[in-house]
Design a protein around this motif. Structure first.
Motif, PDB file in Angstrom:
ATOM      1  N   LEU A  13     -23.502   5.080 -56.238  1.00 51.53           N
ATOM      2  CA  LEU A  13     -23.867   3.706 -56.580  1.00 51.53           C
ATOM      3  C   LEU A  13     -24.514   3.638 -57.958  1.00 51.53           C
ATOM      4  O   LEU A  13     -24.292   2.685 -58.716  1.00 51.53           O
ATOM      5  CB  LEU A  13     -24.807   3.131 -55.520  1.00 51.53           C
ATOM      6  CG  LEU A  13     -24.200   2.867 -54.136  1.00 51.53           C
ATOM      7  CD1 LEU A  13     -25.266   2.348 -53.182  1.00 51.53           C
ATOM      8  CD2 LEU A  13     -23.047   1.884 -54.211  1.00 51.53           C
ATOM      9  N   SER A  32     -19.419  -4.472 -54.458  1.00 49.02           N
ATOM     10  CA  SER A  32     -19.544  -3.839 -53.147  1.00 49.02           C
ATOM     11  C   SER A  32     -18.488  -2.762 -53.019  1.00 49.02           C
ATOM     12  O   SER A  32     -17.362  -2.920 -53.506  1.00 49.02           O
ATOM     13  CB  SER A  32     -19.358  -4.875 -52.031  1.00 49.02           C
ATOM     14  OG  SER A  32     -19.202  -4.241 -50.773  1.00 49.02           O
ATOM     15  N   GLU A  33     -18.848  -1.671 -52.376  1.00 46.33           N
ATOM     16  CA  GLU A  33     -17.862  -0.619 -52.127  1.00 46.33           C
ATOM     17  C   GLU A  33     -16.851  -1.027 -51.068  1.00 46.33           C
ATOM     18  O   GLU A  33     -15.850  -0.340 -50.879  1.00 46.33           O
ATOM     19  CB  GLU A  33     -18.569   0.666 -51.703  1.00 46.33           C
ATOM     20  CG  GLU A  33     -19.369   1.308 -52.816  1.00 46.33           C
ATOM     21  CD  GLU A  33     -19.705   2.754 -52.528  1.00 46.33           C
ATOM     22  OE1 GLU A  33     -19.718   3.553 -53.479  1.00 46.33           O
ATOM     23  OE2 GLU A  33     -19.954   3.084 -51.353  1.00 46.33           O
ATOM     24  N   HIS A  34     -17.101  -2.133 -50.382  1.00 46.79           N
ATOM     25  CA  HIS A  34     -16.223  -2.538 -49.289  1.00 46.79           C
ATOM     26  C   HIS A  34     -15.323  -3.714 -49.636  1.00 46.79           C
ATOM     27  O   HIS A  34     -14.475  -4.095 -48.829  1.00 46.79           O
ATOM     28  CB  HIS A  34     -17.054  -2.870 -48.051  1.00 46.79           C
ATOM     29  CG  HIS A  34     -17.904  -1.726 -47.602  1.00 46.79           C
ATOM     30  ND1 HIS A  34     -17.376  -0.570 -47.087  1.00 46.79           N
ATOM     31  CD2 HIS A  34     -19.244  -1.543 -47.633  1.00 46.79           C
ATOM     32  CE1 HIS A  34     -18.354   0.273 -46.806  1.00 46.79           C
ATOM     33  NE2 HIS A  34     -19.490  -0.293 -47.123  1.00 46.79           N
ATOM     34  N   ASP A  74     -24.519   9.081 -51.760  1.00 50.58           N
ATOM     35  CA  ASP A  74     -24.340   7.629 -51.824  1.00 50.58           C
ATOM     36  C   ASP A  74     -25.124   7.047 -52.995  1.00 50.58           C
ATOM     37  O   ASP A  74     -24.629   6.179 -53.723  1.00 50.58           O
ATOM     38  CB  ASP A  74     -24.808   6.981 -50.519  1.00 50.58           C
ATOM     39  CG  ASP A  74     -24.047   7.488 -49.320  1.00 50.58           C
ATOM     40  OD1 ASP A  74     -22.838   7.230 -49.231  1.00 50.58           O
ATOM     41  OD2 ASP A  74     -24.660   8.162 -48.475  1.00 50.58           O
ATOM     42  N   SER A 131     -23.461  -0.541 -50.587  1.00 52.87           N
ATOM     43  CA  SER A 131     -22.648   0.236 -49.668  1.00 52.87           C
ATOM     44  C   SER A 131     -23.300   0.121 -48.306  1.00 52.87           C
ATOM     45  O   SER A 131     -24.496  -0.148 -48.192  1.00 52.87           O
ATOM     46  CB  SER A 131     -22.580   1.704 -50.097  1.00 52.87           C
ATOM     47  OG  SER A 131     -21.762   2.449 -49.217  1.00 52.87           O
TER      48      SER A 131
END
Length: 429
Positions: free
Chosen positions: A38, A95-97, A34, A150
């Motif tokens: 990032l 953001s990863e989301h 992770d 994340s």
């Protein structure tokens, strides 16, 4: 029990520890992958890092905005934020989301209303709100940050909104050398939710995240904005925290949450007027004996919906006190029963819960090894939490996930159940 005031330490006190994003098992896990991912997205091999946990509240549902006592804890699932000082002075948030990038100049953010009218990605309001409010208290102009986040299970009742807001605050503080104490972190996150996102929440979420301490519950006094960590009893059996997610999320500002907060305030004003008191805006500002008398005697001056809101508040603060005694004596059976009672009151007196969430809670309660369970967060759609005996934890997780998926096959792809533990709070690292 004496109340311990929160420490006066600032951003520099945040310890450099890292316990990972968590997974289906939820114990602290390595997250080097992770971090590498990032770092690449941020374009640097040496970013700063913020670990901002999610939180659970086993007792104290819907009372923090009324000045009531609550029990909370940070958990091992968390937001991981990579950051560095901005190269052009602007804030650049990814953001990863969520798709896209939120870009803004801190000096030109304007007011919350202007930012809301300006359109763009709603998730960016958390970063803009945190920056604008930090600008108010900073002794010098703020430099911008570039950040990418994340997190495990964004949304769904674990206060990912407070988690990401606090992560932004910690990154801005680190880049700018701003020394924030714990109360300031909590207030910044609460005000961001209240003023910039439009959710009338209290301090439960940020206080649990800022003050988290592994293997402890926090007894949070929302009147004094203080908290004390409670060690579990020496004879407490081993347990895990069970989090079950329906796969459904809702924006709190678009639910009935704010209306219920106003109904609590209306109940407080009505009781105060009946008793000849001055202006009161929160149920927690009324003498406890007065609220108890009104509810016991059923004097009839409260509208039925306002009586239900007041009843939930009064009974929930009693459950918190009973829960503290059960926790410190290691009596998880009694503690779990109080969680079940809290959820019943949330459903009947605060009128939360969707059909899916109500069924999920029933599945959890009936599962072997689960001491007790209740809705998490506002309780309109997302999560239910429970305490489960460690030796039964994995079997319970699989059973709950499978049974809920069988009942709601359309949600099975997104619904899941996982195990977490308590964790230390907001930190750099």
């Amino acid at each position: 029990m004496p109340q311990l005031e929160v420490s006066d330490g600032g951003s520099g006190r945040l310890p450099s520890r890292h316990f990972g994003l968590g997974n289906a098992d939820g114990r602290s896990t390595s997250s080097e992958a992770d971090r590498d991912r990032l770092s690449r997205r941020l374009g640097t091999s040496d970013p700063g890092w913020v670990i901002s946990p999610y939180r659970v509240c086993p007792l104290g549902a819907h009372v923090d905005h009324q000045g009531g006592p609550v029990l909370g804890t940070a958990i091992t699932a968390h937001t991981l934020l990579a950051f560095r000082e901005s190269r052009d002075g602007n804030c650049r948030i990814r953001s990863e989301h969520y798709p896209g990038e939120v870009v803004f100049d801190i000096d030109k953010i304007g007011s919350a209303a202007q930012a809301q009218r300006g359109g763009g990605d709603a998730w960016g309001l958390y970063a803009k709100g945190a920056a604008a409010l930090m600008r108010e208290i900073s002794p010098r102009p703020l430099r911008g940050v570039e950040a990418c986040s994340s997190g495990f299970l964004p949304g769904g009742g674990l206060s990912s909104s407070a988690s990401i807001t606090l992560a932004y605050c910690a990154a801005l503080a680190a880049v700018n050398g701003v020394d924030l104490d714990d109360r300031q972190y909590v207030d910044l996150a609460r005000r961001t939710e209240n003023e910039w996102v439009g959710v009338a929440c209290g301090i439960l979420d940020p206080a649990s995240i800022v003050g988290g301490l592994r293997d402890h519950l926090l007894s949070i006094d929302t009147q004094k904005v203080s908290w004390v960590p409670l060690a579990k009893g020496a004879m407490t059996p081993s347990f895990r925290i069970l989090v079950a997610y329906t796969g459904m999320s809702r924006n709190l500002g678009e639910t009935g949450f704010n209306r219920r907060v106003e109904e609590c305030a209306a109940a407080a004003r009505s009781i105060a007027a009946h008793a000849g008191l001055g202006e009161v805006e929160r149920l927690g500002d009324l003498p406890e004996a007065l609220v108890e008398q009104v509810l016991e005697q059923r004097l009839g001056f409260l509208e039925p919906v306002l009586e239900r809101r007041a009843r939930h508040f009064h009974e929930e603060r009693l459950r918190v006190r009973q829960g503290i005694a059960a926790w410190e004596s290691g009596d998880l059976k009694t503690f779990g029963t109080l969680m079940n009672d809290s959820c019943r009151s949330s459903r009947e007196n605060f009128e939360t819960g969707s059909p899916e969430l109500i069924d999920l809670h029933a599945i959890m309660r009936a599962c072997d090894g689960v001491y007790g369970a209740r809705f998490s967060g506002a309780g309109f759609a997302g999560c239910a939490i429970g305490l489960v005996a460690e030796e039964r934890a994995e079997a319970a997780r699989q059973s709950i996930e499978g049974e809920f998926g069988n009942q709601y096959p359309a949600l099975a792809k997104d619904a899941h159940c996982f195990l977490v533990d308590s964790d230390d709070g907001l930190r750099l690292g």
